[in-house]
Motif scaffolding. Structure first.
Motif, PDB file in Angstrom:
ATOM      1  N   ALA A   1      86.366  19.315  54.053  1.00  0.00           N
ATOM      2  CA  ALA A   1      85.590  19.223  52.816  1.00  0.00           C
ATOM      3  C   ALA A   1      84.764  20.488  52.591  1.00  0.00           C
ATOM      4  CB  ALA A   1      84.687  17.990  52.852  1.00  0.00           C
ATOM      5  N   ARG A   2      84.141  21.025  53.645  1.00  0.00           N
ATOM      6  CA  ARG A   2      83.368  22.269  53.504  1.00  0.00           C
ATOM      7  C   ARG A   2      84.267  23.420  53.056  1.00  0.00           C
ATOM      8  NH1 ARG A   2      80.733  20.147  57.976  1.00  0.00           N
ATOM      9  NH2 ARG A   2      82.095  21.288  59.407  1.00  0.00           N
ATOM     10  N   SER A   3      85.454  23.494  53.633  1.00  0.00           N
ATOM     11  CA  SER A   3      86.394  24.556  53.276  1.00  0.00           C
ATOM     12  C   SER A   3      86.802  24.455  51.803  1.00  0.00           C
ATOM     13  CB  SER A   3      87.623  24.472  54.181  1.00  0.00           C
ATOM     14  OG  SER A   3      88.566  25.436  53.825  1.00  0.00           O
TER      15      SER A   3
ATOM     16  N   GLY B   1      80.801  24.414  44.027  1.00  0.00           N
ATOM     17  CA  GLY B   1      82.074  23.760  44.303  1.00  0.00           C
ATOM     18  C   GLY B   1      81.784  22.490  45.071  1.00  0.00           C
ATOM     19  N   SER B   2      82.570  21.469  44.833  1.00  0.00           N
ATOM     20  CA  SER B   2      82.351  20.212  45.552  1.00  0.00           C
ATOM     21  C   SER B   2      83.663  19.464  45.729  1.00  0.00           C
ATOM     22  CB  SER B   2      81.346  19.328  44.812  1.00  0.00           C
ATOM     23  OG  SER B   2      81.879  18.891  43.581  1.00  0.00           O
ATOM     24  N   THR B   3      83.623  18.509  46.634  1.00  0.00           N
ATOM     25  CA  THR B   3      84.751  17.609  46.859  1.00  0.00           C
ATOM     26  C   THR B   3      84.226  16.327  47.477  1.00  0.00           C
ATOM     27  OG1 THR B   3      86.952  17.368  47.849  1.00  0.00           O
ATOM     28  CG2 THR B   3      85.304  18.507  49.162  1.00  0.00           C
ATOM     29  N   VAL B   4      84.955  15.256  47.296  1.00  0.00           N
ATOM     30  CA  VAL B   4      84.676  13.993  47.973  1.00  0.00           C
ATOM     31  C   VAL B   4      85.870  13.706  48.862  1.00  0.00           C
ATOM     32  CG1 VAL B   4      84.274  11.518  47.701  1.00  0.00           C
ATOM     33  CG2 VAL B   4      83.271  13.132  46.064  1.00  0.00           C
TER      34      VAL B   4
ATOM     35  N   ARG C   1      86.217  26.333  46.147  1.00  0.00           N
ATOM     36  CA  ARG C   1      85.944  26.040  44.742  1.00  0.00           C
ATOM     37  C   ARG C   1      84.732  26.817  44.236  1.00  0.00           C
ATOM     38  NH1 ARG C   1      87.418  19.549  44.792  1.00  0.00           N
ATOM     39  NH2 ARG C   1      89.664  19.916  45.010  1.00  0.00           N
ATOM     40  N   MET C   2      83.721  27.002  45.098  1.00  0.00           N
ATOM     41  CA  MET C   2      82.561  27.801  44.719  1.00  0.00           C
ATOM     42  C   MET C   2      82.981  29.251  44.494  1.00  0.00           C
ATOM     43  SD  MET C   2      79.175  28.905  46.856  1.00  0.00           S
ATOM     44  CE  MET C   2      80.238  29.867  47.931  1.00  0.00           C
ATOM     45  N   GLU C   3      83.824  29.758  45.406  1.00  0.00           N
ATOM     46  CA  GLU C   3      84.312  31.133  45.287  1.00  0.00           C
ATOM     47  C   GLU C   3      85.096  31.309  43.992  1.00  0.00           C
ATOM     48  OE1 GLU C   3      86.962  34.301  47.876  1.00  0.00           O
ATOM     49  OE2 GLU C   3      86.282  32.461  48.823  1.00  0.00           O
TER      50      GLU C   3
END
Length: 104
Positions: free
Chosen positions: A56-58, A22-25, A63-65
């Motif tokens: 962002a970590r949250s 999962g990622s985000t910017v 998203r990874m979950e």
């Protein structure tokens, strides 16, 4: 869903399902970015960046979950975070690990 940084979960036998990610910017708005730039001249904690990175970590973890759940996972092991600056005041956070299903 259990999310751990270890490569095992107690004595459970695990079936590896694949890499969950999962990622985000994220960025802070111009005013906060400008004020943080000034603060670097005198030193101190840049709290708006701390808040941005925590958010962002949250989001990346969630998203990874969701990615792992889509594989039918019970847990994600060996979870890691990576960050990179993509622009002034903006960072990408990526969260990844191995999606697993319990065998016993």
């Amino acid at each position: 869903m259990l999310i751990v940084t270890t490569d095992h979960i107690g004595e459970k036998r695990l079936q590896e399902l694949g890499i969950a990610k999962g990622s985000t910017v994220q960025s802070v708005h111009f005013g906060k970015d400008f004020m943080n730039g000034l603060k670097t001249l005198v030193g101190g904690e840049l709290t708006s960046y701390n808040e941005m990175m925590a958010s962002a970590r949250s989001i990346a973890t969630q998203r990874m979950e969701e990615d792992a759940a889509g594989m039918g996972a019970d847990a994600v092991v060996c979870v890691r975070y990576v960050s990179a600056q993509v622009a002034q005041g903006a960072a990408e956070i990526m969260c990844y690990g191995t999606a697993v299903r319990y065998l016993d």
